[in-house]
Design an enzyme around this catalytic site. Structure first.
Site, PDB file in Angstrom:
ATOM      1  N   TYR A 110       0.834  -1.201   0.000  1.00  0.00           N
ATOM      2  CA  TYR A 110       0.000   0.000   0.000  1.00  0.00           C
ATOM      3  C   TYR A 110       0.866   1.247   0.000  1.00  0.00           C
ATOM      4  O   TYR A 110       1.951   1.261   0.600  1.00  0.00           O
ATOM      5  CB  TYR A 110      -0.859   0.053   1.273  1.00  0.00           C
ATOM      6  CG  TYR A 110      -2.072  -0.834   1.247  1.00  0.00           C
ATOM      7  CD1 TYR A 110      -3.266  -0.402   0.674  1.00  0.00           C
ATOM      8  CD2 TYR A 110      -2.032  -2.099   1.827  1.00  0.00           C
ATOM      9  CE1 TYR A 110      -4.382  -1.217   0.677  1.00  0.00           C
ATOM     10  CE2 TYR A 110      -3.145  -2.914   1.830  1.00  0.00           C
ATOM     11  CZ  TYR A 110      -4.328  -2.471   1.258  1.00  0.00           C
ATOM     12  OH  TYR A 110      -5.429  -3.279   1.259  1.00  0.00           O
ATOM     13  N   TYR A 149      -0.774  -9.862   0.983  1.00  0.00           N
ATOM     14  CA  TYR A 149       0.302  -9.266   1.771  1.00  0.00           C
ATOM     15  C   TYR A 149       0.269  -9.794   3.206  1.00  0.00           C
ATOM     16  O   TYR A 149      -0.781 -10.158   3.717  1.00  0.00           O
ATOM     17  CB  TYR A 149       0.225  -7.735   1.743  1.00  0.00           C
ATOM     18  CG  TYR A 149      -1.062  -7.120   2.247  1.00  0.00           C
ATOM     19  CD1 TYR A 149      -1.248  -6.860   3.611  1.00  0.00           C
ATOM     20  CD2 TYR A 149      -2.082  -6.766   1.375  1.00  0.00           C
ATOM     21  CE1 TYR A 149      -2.425  -6.276   4.069  1.00  0.00           C
ATOM     22  CE2 TYR A 149      -3.249  -6.191   1.828  1.00  0.00           C
ATOM     23  CZ  TYR A 149      -3.415  -5.945   3.173  1.00  0.00           C
ATOM     24  OH  TYR A 149      -4.565  -5.377   3.629  1.00  0.00           O
ATOM     25  N   HIS A 162      -7.312  -8.518  -2.150  1.00  0.00           N
ATOM     26  CA  HIS A 162      -8.636  -7.921  -1.958  1.00  0.00           C
ATOM     27  C   HIS A 162      -8.628  -6.465  -2.379  1.00  0.00           C
ATOM     28  O   HIS A 162      -7.576  -5.823  -2.423  1.00  0.00           O
ATOM     29  CB  HIS A 162      -9.077  -8.024  -0.492  1.00  0.00           C
ATOM     30  CG  HIS A 162      -8.159  -7.299   0.446  1.00  0.00           C
ATOM     31  ND1 HIS A 162      -7.022  -7.881   0.942  1.00  0.00           N
ATOM     32  CD2 HIS A 162      -8.189  -6.040   0.940  1.00  0.00           C
ATOM     33  CE1 HIS A 162      -6.390  -7.016   1.714  1.00  0.00           C
ATOM     34  NE2 HIS A 162      -7.071  -5.881   1.722  1.00  0.00           N
ATOM     35  N   HIS A 164     -10.743  -2.970  -1.219  1.00  0.00           N
ATOM     36  CA  HIS A 164     -11.677  -2.388  -0.250  1.00  0.00           C
ATOM     37  C   HIS A 164     -12.718  -1.551  -0.989  1.00  0.00           C
ATOM     38  O   HIS A 164     -12.378  -0.797  -1.909  1.00  0.00           O
ATOM     39  CB  HIS A 164     -10.925  -1.478   0.718  1.00  0.00           C
ATOM     40  CG  HIS A 164      -9.923  -2.184   1.577  1.00  0.00           C
ATOM     41  ND1 HIS A 164     -10.204  -2.618   2.841  1.00  0.00           N
ATOM     42  CD2 HIS A 164      -8.625  -2.526   1.349  1.00  0.00           C
ATOM     43  CE1 HIS A 164      -9.124  -3.191   3.372  1.00  0.00           C
ATOM     44  NE2 HIS A 164      -8.150  -3.148   2.479  1.00  0.00           N
TER      45      HIS A 164
END
Ligand SMILES: [Fe+2]
Lengths: 244, 196
Positions: A110, A149, A162, A164
């Site tokens: 991220y 991760y 995934h 969000h």
């Protein structure tokens, strides 16, 4: 469009929702309420909600491949289209719903100050996007498939890949944040966050299948993710509870 | 009849800022401004107030990674989108908690009472929705104003069985125009959350 007046939102059905306290998800231990919540029929405060117009959305907002890096330079990783339909629990499409998405890059990293994973940042990938559903409740965006991760929970926990999702329906009662998973990911059943949902069918509904019919040949695979929000009853009478 | 179950919630996680307030997260140049950063967009009528607070976990530690959303009526008791609502007030705010001390802050208007479905009114309140890592489904509550006489007859406050918990829904004035509403997720001072 609707003929009969709409009543209040149907009460939330908690059997399809995660539990607040799930000790294997360690952060939930001290962040989960313990007292019973307060219930009452929805009022104007929950039946109304912010309205976001299409003018909010910039030309690249739904294109995570290109909305961060230099012009015409794509993010690195497997290119995908994610699309689906937002409906309410009675099957009515939710038009005009604002969807915001965020995700790790293809390596599972991220772009965030508190992120410590060794996988590298992609200079061409920011990781956020947004769109508004059309009159049929449909939406679509382009991105890279995020990587799984590791995360600090148990000694060796890995999140399944995934995306969000944050969704605004028409009423604040419909407000929802969830995560979309990818068909076939063996990490899904191992994940303590997934396992906060004890209803297997409810987990399955968060897993997006590959959708070859929407794949862009020689460009991107497609995944389909449909979302259901709470709905308002069709008649005011069902919702009228005297003495409340 | 229910034909489709509501999609299950999942935690907003530690990186909610990337998607919901990317500018706050340092991801600039994608959206001009973060959604919900400004509730008053012009010459709105009514008293301007600041609602501040912190969200505490069961150990008394403030959450520094939560996000709080606010939804409220204007100074005439109308929600944005209703006919006659104040065109200079969105009613919607979104605030990432401060990375150091966990404070959230909304520069807003003091709302007026709004109708109760079966007659009468609800006392002025601001709906709050709290998400964070470790919270599996968003927490819905309301901040009422401790100095509002309307609280006496509010139908929601009146339903609370444990009267000592009513205080958890009251925002207290810290000055003429600053109200503090702290949220406690767990324990003896646990805020009343709504299943509504
Ligand atoms: Fe994540």
């Amino acid at each position: 469009m609707t003929k009969k007046p709409l009543g209040g939102y149907a009460p939330r059905q908690h059997q399809h929702q995660p539990v607040a306290l799930y000790p294997p998800y360690r952060t939930s231990v001290k962040r989960s309420p313990q007292a019973a919540p307060l219930s009452f029929p929805t009022t104007i405060s929950e039946e109304s909600g912010p309205v976001f117009g299409h003018s909010l959305i910039g030309p690249l907002d739904a294109d995570l491949l290109h909305n961060f890096g230099p012009q015409d330079v794509s993010a690195i990783g497997p290119r995908i289209v994610v699309h689906g339909r937002v409906q309410d629990q009675f099957g009515r499409p939710v038009a005009g719903a604002l969807i915001e998405v965020w995700q790790a890059n293809a390596g599972g990293r991220y772009r965030h100050a508190r992120e410590g994973y060794v996988a590298p940042l992609d200079p061409n990938f920011g990781g956020c996007g947004r769109m508004i559903t059309d009159e049929n409740g449909c939406y679509e965006f382009r991105t890279v498939q995020p990587g799984p991760y590791p995360w600090p929970n148990g000694p060796n926990d890995w999140r399944p890949a995934h995306i969000h999702f944050s969704i605004f329906g028409h009423g604040f009662a419909q407000r929802l944040i969830t995560q979309m998973y990818f068909e076939g990911d063996p990490l899904i059943p191992l994940c303590p966050i997934v396992r906060t949902i004890h209803d297997k069918a409810a987990v399955d509904r968060l897993i997006a299948p590959l959708d070859m019919s929407r794949t862009l040949p020689m460009d991107a695979r497609a995944y389909r993710f449909d979302v259901t929000l709470r709905g308002r009853r069709q008649t005011i009478f069902e919702n009228r509870m005297e003495g409340l | 009849m229910d034909t489709h179950p509501e999609s299950a919630s999942q935690t907003a996680g530690p990186y909610v800022h990337i998607g919901c307030t990317p500018n706050f997260a340092g991801i600039t140049g994608v959206y001009d401004v973060d959604l919900g950063a400004t509730m008053i967009t012009g010459d709105a009528s009514g008293k301007r107030i600041t609602l501040i607070g912190q969200v505490f976990d069961g150990t008394g530690t403030p959450l520094r990674d939560a996000m709080v959303e606010a939804w409220q009526a204007d100074a005439n008791g109308l929600y944005a989108g209703q006919e006659g609502a104040d065109p200079h007030f969105t009613g919607f705010g979104r605030c990432p908690c401060d990375a150091e001390d966990g404070t959230f802050r909304f520069e807003t208007l003091r709302p007026a009472s709004v109708p109760w479905p079966s007659g009468g009114v609800q006392a002025p309140h601001i709906t709050l929705w709290i998400v964070a890592r470790g919270i599996n489904i968003g927490l819905h509550t309301r901040a009422y104003f401790a100095d509002a006489p309307e609280n006496e007859s509010d139908p929601v406050l009146g339903r609370i069985e444990h009267r000592n918990r009513v205080a958890t829904l009251l925002a207290h004035p810290e000055s003429d125009d600053i109200y503090r509403f702290n949220v406690t997720l767990q324990g003896p001072d646990e805020t009343i959350f709504f299943d509504v």
